[in-house]
Design a protein around this motif. Structure first.
Motif, PDB file in Angstrom:
ATOM      1  N   PRO A  37     -22.648   1.271 -38.343  1.00  0.00           N
ATOM      2  CA  PRO A  37     -24.136   0.999 -38.151  1.00  0.00           C
ATOM      3  C   PRO A  37     -25.179  -0.392 -37.790  1.00  0.00           C
ATOM      4  N   GLN A  38     -26.202   0.129 -37.374  1.00  0.00           N
ATOM      5  CA  GLN A  38     -26.745  -1.371 -37.243  1.00  0.00           C
ATOM      6  C   GLN A  38     -26.974  -2.333 -37.885  1.00  0.00           C
ATOM      7  N   LEU A  39     -27.463  -1.288 -39.344  1.00  0.00           N
ATOM      8  CA  LEU A  39     -27.608  -2.650 -40.596  1.00  0.00           C
ATOM      9  C   LEU A  39     -26.346  -2.538 -41.668  1.00  0.00           C
ATOM     10  N   SER A  40     -25.015  -2.664 -40.582  1.00  0.00           N
ATOM     11  CA  SER A  40     -24.022  -3.523 -40.810  1.00  0.00           C
ATOM     12  C   SER A  40     -23.965  -4.920 -40.360  1.00  0.00           C
ATOM     13  N   SER A  41     -24.989  -5.102 -39.463  1.00  0.00           N
ATOM     14  CA  SER A  41     -25.809  -6.886 -39.443  1.00  0.00           C
ATOM     15  C   SER A  41     -26.380  -7.230 -40.639  1.00  0.00           C
ATOM     16  N   SER A  42     -27.277  -6.893 -41.514  1.00  0.00           N
ATOM     17  CA  SER A  42     -27.921  -7.188 -42.034  1.00  0.00           C
ATOM     18  C   SER A  42     -27.294  -7.673 -44.035  1.00  0.00           C
ATOM     19  N   LEU A  43     -27.321  -9.318 -44.064  1.00  0.00           N
ATOM     20  CA  LEU A  43     -26.420  -9.733 -44.865  1.00  0.00           C
ATOM     21  C   LEU A  43     -27.032  -9.969 -45.836  1.00  0.00           C
ATOM     22  N   PRO A  44     -26.861  -9.051 -46.733  1.00  0.00           N
ATOM     23  CA  PRO A  44     -27.120  -9.883 -48.552  1.00  0.00           C
ATOM     24  C   PRO A  44     -26.730 -11.273 -48.744  1.00  0.00           C
ATOM     25  N   GLY A  45     -28.626 -11.393 -49.636  1.00  0.00           N
ATOM     26  CA  GLY A  45     -28.362 -12.548 -49.471  1.00  0.00           C
ATOM     27  C   GLY A  45     -28.557 -13.507 -48.896  1.00  0.00           C
ATOM     28  N   ALA A  46     -28.747 -13.522 -47.591  1.00  0.00           N
ATOM     29  CA  ALA A  46     -29.336 -14.276 -46.229  1.00  0.00           C
ATOM     30  C   ALA A  46     -30.254 -13.787 -46.612  1.00  0.00           C
ATOM     31  N   VAL A  47     -31.430 -14.924 -45.525  1.00  0.00           N
ATOM     32  CA  VAL A  47     -32.327 -13.907 -44.458  1.00  0.00           C
ATOM     33  C   VAL A  47     -32.325 -13.204 -43.554  1.00  0.00           C
ATOM     34  N   ASN A  48     -32.585 -12.077 -43.357  1.00  0.00           N
ATOM     35  CA  ASN A  48     -32.924 -11.146 -42.493  1.00  0.00           C
ATOM     36  C   ASN A  48     -33.417 -10.775 -41.766  1.00  0.00           C
ATOM     37  N   ILE A  49     -33.816 -10.887 -40.196  1.00  0.00           N
ATOM     38  CA  ILE A  49     -34.739 -10.864 -39.679  1.00  0.00           C
ATOM     39  C   ILE A  49     -34.296  -9.552 -38.426  1.00  0.00           C
ATOM     40  N   GLU A  50     -35.271  -9.129 -38.574  1.00  0.00           N
ATOM     41  CA  GLU A  50     -35.133  -7.704 -37.819  1.00  0.00           C
ATOM     42  C   GLU A  50     -35.795  -7.188 -36.697  1.00  0.00           C
ATOM     43  N   PHE A  51     -34.764  -7.182 -35.782  1.00  0.00           N
ATOM     44  CA  PHE A  51     -36.100  -6.972 -33.812  1.00  0.00           C
ATOM     45  C   PHE A  51     -35.549  -5.106 -33.393  1.00  0.00           C
ATOM     46  N   ASN A  52     -36.690  -5.381 -32.842  1.00  0.00           N
ATOM     47  CA  ASN A  52     -36.225  -3.302 -32.099  1.00  0.00           C
ATOM     48  C   ASN A  52     -36.149  -3.913 -30.509  1.00  0.00           C
ATOM     49  N   GLY A  53     -35.756  -2.975 -30.288  1.00  0.00           N
ATOM     50  CA  GLY A  53     -35.756  -2.962 -28.280  1.00  0.00           C
ATOM     51  C   GLY A  53     -34.842  -3.662 -27.476  1.00  0.00           C
ATOM     52  N   VAL A  54     -34.027  -3.590 -28.298  1.00  0.00           N
ATOM     53  CA  VAL A  54     -33.165  -5.686 -28.148  1.00  0.00           C
ATOM     54  C   VAL A  54     -31.580  -4.918 -27.841  1.00  0.00           C
ATOM     55  N   GLY A  55     -30.772  -4.989 -26.922  1.00  0.00           N
ATOM     56  CA  GLY A  55     -28.688  -4.576 -26.759  1.00  0.00           C
ATOM     57  C   GLY A  55     -28.079  -5.859 -27.566  1.00  0.00           C
ATOM     58  N   HIS A  56     -27.145  -5.018 -27.617  1.00  0.00           N
ATOM     59  CA  HIS A  56     -26.130  -6.464 -28.028  1.00  0.00           C
ATOM     60  C   HIS A  56     -26.043  -7.548 -26.926  1.00  0.00           C
ATOM     61  N   VAL A  57     -25.616  -7.830 -26.768  1.00  0.00           N
ATOM     62  CA  VAL A  57     -25.925  -8.425 -25.911  1.00  0.00           C
ATOM     63  C   VAL A  57     -26.639  -9.070 -25.257  1.00  0.00           C
ATOM     64  N   ALA A  58     -27.600  -8.792 -25.407  1.00  0.00           N
ATOM     65  CA  ALA A  58     -29.085  -9.494 -24.551  1.00  0.00           C
ATOM     66  C   ALA A  58     -29.678 -10.291 -25.526  1.00  0.00           C
ATOM     67  N   LEU A  59     -29.063  -9.591 -27.074  1.00  0.00           N
ATOM     68  CA  LEU A  59     -29.411 -10.995 -28.032  1.00  0.00           C
ATOM     69  C   LEU A  59     -29.786 -11.813 -28.031  1.00  0.00           C
ATOM     70  N   GLY A  60     -28.433 -12.824 -26.805  1.00  0.00           N
ATOM     71  CA  GLY A  60     -28.119 -14.080 -26.557  1.00  0.00           C
ATOM     72  C   GLY A  60     -28.736 -15.006 -25.754  1.00  0.00           C
ATOM     73  N   MET A  61     -29.861 -13.861 -25.168  1.00  0.00           N
ATOM     74  CA  MET A  61     -31.334 -14.468 -24.201  1.00  0.00           C
ATOM     75  C   MET A  61     -32.076 -13.791 -23.871  1.00  0.00           C
ATOM     76  N   HIS A  62     -33.020 -12.732 -25.157  1.00  0.00           N
ATOM     77  CA  HIS A  62     -33.467 -12.391 -25.277  1.00  0.00           C
ATOM     78  C   HIS A  62     -35.216 -13.387 -25.506  1.00  0.00           C
ATOM     79  N   PRO A  63     -36.097 -13.201 -24.727  1.00  0.00           N
ATOM     80  CA  PRO A  63     -37.260 -14.291 -24.962  1.00  0.00           C
ATOM     81  C   PRO A  63     -37.335 -14.125 -26.675  1.00  0.00           C
ATOM     82  N   ARG A  64     -37.558 -13.532 -27.158  1.00  0.00           N
ATOM     83  CA  ARG A  64     -38.108 -13.130 -28.604  1.00  0.00           C
ATOM     84  C   ARG A  64     -37.144 -13.496 -29.642  1.00  0.00           C
ATOM     85  N   VAL A  65     -35.739 -13.431 -28.763  1.00  0.00           N
ATOM     86  CA  VAL A  65     -34.578 -13.685 -30.487  1.00  0.00           C
ATOM     87  C   VAL A  65     -34.693 -15.216 -30.231  1.00  0.00           C
TER      88      VAL A  65
END
Length: 311
Positions: free
Chosen positions: A269-297
């Motif tokens: 589940p994608q919400l597995s990446s939401s970490l309780p107690g941390a600051v969580n920032i949600e994106f849409n339209g970005v795949g897993h590998v692309a997270l490290g290079m997507h301009p918005r991220v």
């Protein structure tokens, strides 16, 4: 090991394309050599595209509920798939085999950044993030986690040694860790064992903090440690992840910024990446590998780095 595997993968793809080209010319008597070459390359690309499609299909099985405002139109979904496909092709067939690096030094007005890659990757994954950090004049360093299929705890000593080395070289007391996927879990295991004396902030990108269903299809001890069993609403994480959470200092969560996508095709589940107690920032339209290079991220990561003053 990953470098060798990436180069072997590229060589195999080229050999398959060459074999298909010769088959089209000799077996099917295709007179147009350019068309035969394009056809051969197209078949190889379609096979790699099918692998990406399979990942999205598996992620659909374990998916968490997508908030209404993060749901995609058909056109955006197609763009998501093509962007993730291109990101996967570039990293697995090129940057991880030919663009690995160790460090780049910029201004000292910000803490140094240590980039920690994820499962089955190496420092070459960060090629595009490194380019952006260079343009922002931010010092950054990498680490290659080996052996590839070892347990996550086995990566902690190497990460500890690299952190101490960077702090000695730069004269800084603390640094910032940016971890993609499993790299974020290695950072959590490091904090569990060594505390936060050397860490000013941890930024995770698509990290399966509570596991992912797709880990059941992976190889290695680390893959088993990242598993999620059951549905998105009635599942549970692996015993290792549960022990990690119990052993952590709750105060350390305030150091974390977790960036994730509601359309992640590996962490599901994608919400597995939401970490309780941390600051969580949600994106849409970005795949897993692309997270490290997507301009918005990447823009979000650099902004988060700039908020941390040098010690």
């Amino acid at each position: 090991m990953v470098i060798r595997a990436t180069r072997i993968l590229l060589s195999v793809q080229l050999l398959i394309a060459a074999a298909l080209y010769l088959l089209a010319i000799k077996r099917f008597d295709m007179s147009n050599h350019l068309l035969a070459a394009l056809l051969a390359i197209g078949v190889v690309l379609l096979v790699r595209m099918a692998i990406t499609a399979n990942n999205f299909g598996l992620a659909w099985l374990y998916r968490s509920e997508t908030p209404v405002h993060h749901r995609l139109s058909r056109a955006t979904a197609i763009r998501l798939f093509l962007t993730e496909y291109c990101a996967s092709m570039i990293t697995s067939s090129w940057t991880m085999g030919f663009c690995t690096f160790r460090e780049w030094r910029g201004k000292a007005d910000l803490p140094p950044v240590l980039l920690v890659h994820g499962y089955g990757c190496n420092s070459g994954y960060w090629h595009f993030m490194s380019r952006a950090l260079r343009q922002a004049d931010i010092s950054h360093y990498t680490i290659d986690l080996e052996p590839v299929f070892a347990g996550i705890d086995q990566f902690v000593p190497a990460l500890h040694a690299r952190i101490e080395e960077i702090c000695r070289m730069t004269g800084q007391r603390k640094l910032i860790i940016v971890g993609h996927s499993m790299g974020g879990l290695v950072a959590r295991a490091y904090l569990r064992d060594h505390g936060a004396a050397r860490v000013a902030r941890v930024i995770t990108l698509g990290t399966p903090h509570r596991g992912t269903g797709l880990a059941r299809f992976g190889a290695g001890h680390n893959s088993r440690q990242m598993r999620w069993r059951g549905s998105a609403t009635e599942g549970r994480c692996s015993a290792w992840l549960a022990r990690l959470e119990r052993a952590e200092d709750p105060a350390a969560r305030s150091l974390f910024l977790s960036i994730y996508s509601h359309q992640d095709n590996i962490v599901s589940p994608q919400l597995s990446s939401s970490l309780p107690g941390a600051v969580n920032i949600e994106f849409n339209g970005v795949g897993h590998v692309a997270l490290g290079m997507h301009p918005r991220v990447v823009k979000e990561v650099i902004a988060a780095i700039r908020q941390v003053p040098a010690a």
